[in-house]
Design a protein around this motif. Structure first.
Motif, PDB file in Angstrom:
ATOM      1  N   LEU A 140      -0.549   2.315   6.720  1.00  0.00           N
ATOM      2  CA  LEU A 140      -0.950   1.966   5.267  1.00  0.00           C
ATOM      3  C   LEU A 140      -1.591   2.110   4.700  1.00  0.00           C
ATOM      4  N   ALA A 269       4.291  -8.783   8.867  1.00  0.00           N
ATOM      5  CA  ALA A 269       3.288  -8.061   9.153  1.00  0.00           C
ATOM      6  C   ALA A 269       3.170  -6.530   9.159  1.00  0.00           C
ATOM      7  N   VAL A 272       3.248  -2.730   9.423  1.00  0.00           N
ATOM      8  CA  VAL A 272       1.984  -2.310   8.947  1.00  0.00           C
ATOM      9  C   VAL A 272       1.045  -2.056   9.396  1.00  0.00           C
ATOM     10  N   ASN A 274      -2.350   0.012  11.129  1.00  0.00           N
ATOM     11  CA  ASN A 274      -3.347   0.418  10.953  1.00  0.00           C
ATOM     12  C   ASN A 274      -4.194  -0.611   9.754  1.00  0.00           C
ATOM     13  N   LEU A 275      -3.499  -2.039   9.866  1.00  0.00           N
ATOM     14  CA  LEU A 275      -4.485  -3.181   9.135  1.00  0.00           C
ATOM     15  C   LEU A 275      -6.102  -3.402   9.466  1.00  0.00           C
TER      16      LEU A 275
END
Length: 276
Positions: A140, A269, A272, A274-275
């Motif tokens: 992120l 998504a 990506v 460490n959401l």
């Protein structure tokens, strides 16, 4: 490339008028031609661009339009023929695409009148699949840092305010390369073309690069990204509906409105980290 011009600068609602020197980005046409191994020259396209990196623009365009697939498809000498606002790329002796068929099926952007479903299907028909698919993951915080890193090197944009940029980053946020142009699609073609000319692979793909666009993400930019095998596209601006549909169809992670601290993820998504 830039050009100096004189302007009348109007300020204070017209109460203050002065003459000053300003700089603007140069815009000129480039005619792209192909020369077959039989010696025949085929005009392919005319694009309005900022002069410079024309070899990269030509081969990047030819790759993303499914005419070239490998550096081995063209002669070692680049450019093959370069004149004022025109360039001819010589095909290698062992590469003979069906140029007449390419001309009949040719399209360049979502504004050409081809419907969305037909456009996406055309990419499926012409795009080659890499022998080995390398998936990527990006932190992120790395994504948040990309716009500032691009802005630091956008010298022409900083002086003119009228030019687009495209850049490749590694998955840990290091700038690999960037290109600027008055046309957003030209900036991306130059960027892809620069990597294409350096590649020695049988089939050219950019699976491990993050692509950052300085403006919006339109269909033609996602089409080019899909042809180059790019898996993550980030844009400072908004994506179009067809850009989102194209990203979904080709498994591309599409991010829009990227700035320090926020962005929107439109597709895939899972890349990506460490959401939360």
């Amino acid at each position: 490339m830039i050009k100096k011009v004189f302007v009348k600068k109007v300020q204070q609602s017209g109460k203050e008028i002065s003459q000053k020197q300003d700089v603007v980005a140069i815009e000129e046409p480039l005619e792209i031609n192909l020369k077959s191994n039989g010696g025949k020259i085929f005009p392919v396209s005319v694009t309005m661009r900022t002069p410079g990196n024309d070899e990269e623009l030509a081969v990047g365009f030819l790759h993303t339009e499914a005419i070239l697939f490998s550096r081995k498809n063209i002669e070692q000498e680049i450019p093959s023929n370069l004149g004022f606002n025109w360039i001819t790329i010589n095909l290698s002796e062992n590469f003979d695409p069906n140029i007449e068929k390419l001309k009949r099926n040719f399209y360049t952007s979502s504004s050409c009148g081809v419907c969305g479903k037909e456009s996406i299907e055309a990419i499926h028909q012409t795009r080659r699949i890499p022998a080995e698919i390398v998936d990527i993951e990006v932190n992120l915080e790395t994504l948040f840092s990309l716009p500032e890193e691009l802005y630091k090197v956008q010298k022409t944009f900083q002086s003119t305010g009228g030019i687009h940029a495209a850049a490749f980053f590694s998955t840990d946020g290091k700038l690999i390369s960037y290109r600027e142009d008055v046309g957003r699609h030209n900036a991306l073609d130059k960027l892809i073309g620069a990597e294409f000319l350096k590649s020695s692979k049988e089939a050219f793909f950019l699976q491990e690069n993050i692509l950052l666009l300085s403006g919006r993400a339109s269909f033609e930019l996602l089409q080019k990204a899909a042809m180059a095998g790019i898996q993550m596209v980030c844009a400072i601006g908004a994506p179009s509906s067809l850009a989102i549909e194209t990203a979904e169809n080709f498994g591309i992670t599409l991010i829009g409105f990227l700035k320090n601290g926020s962005f929107n993820i439109y597709t895939n998504a899972e890349r990506v980290k460490n959401l939360g």
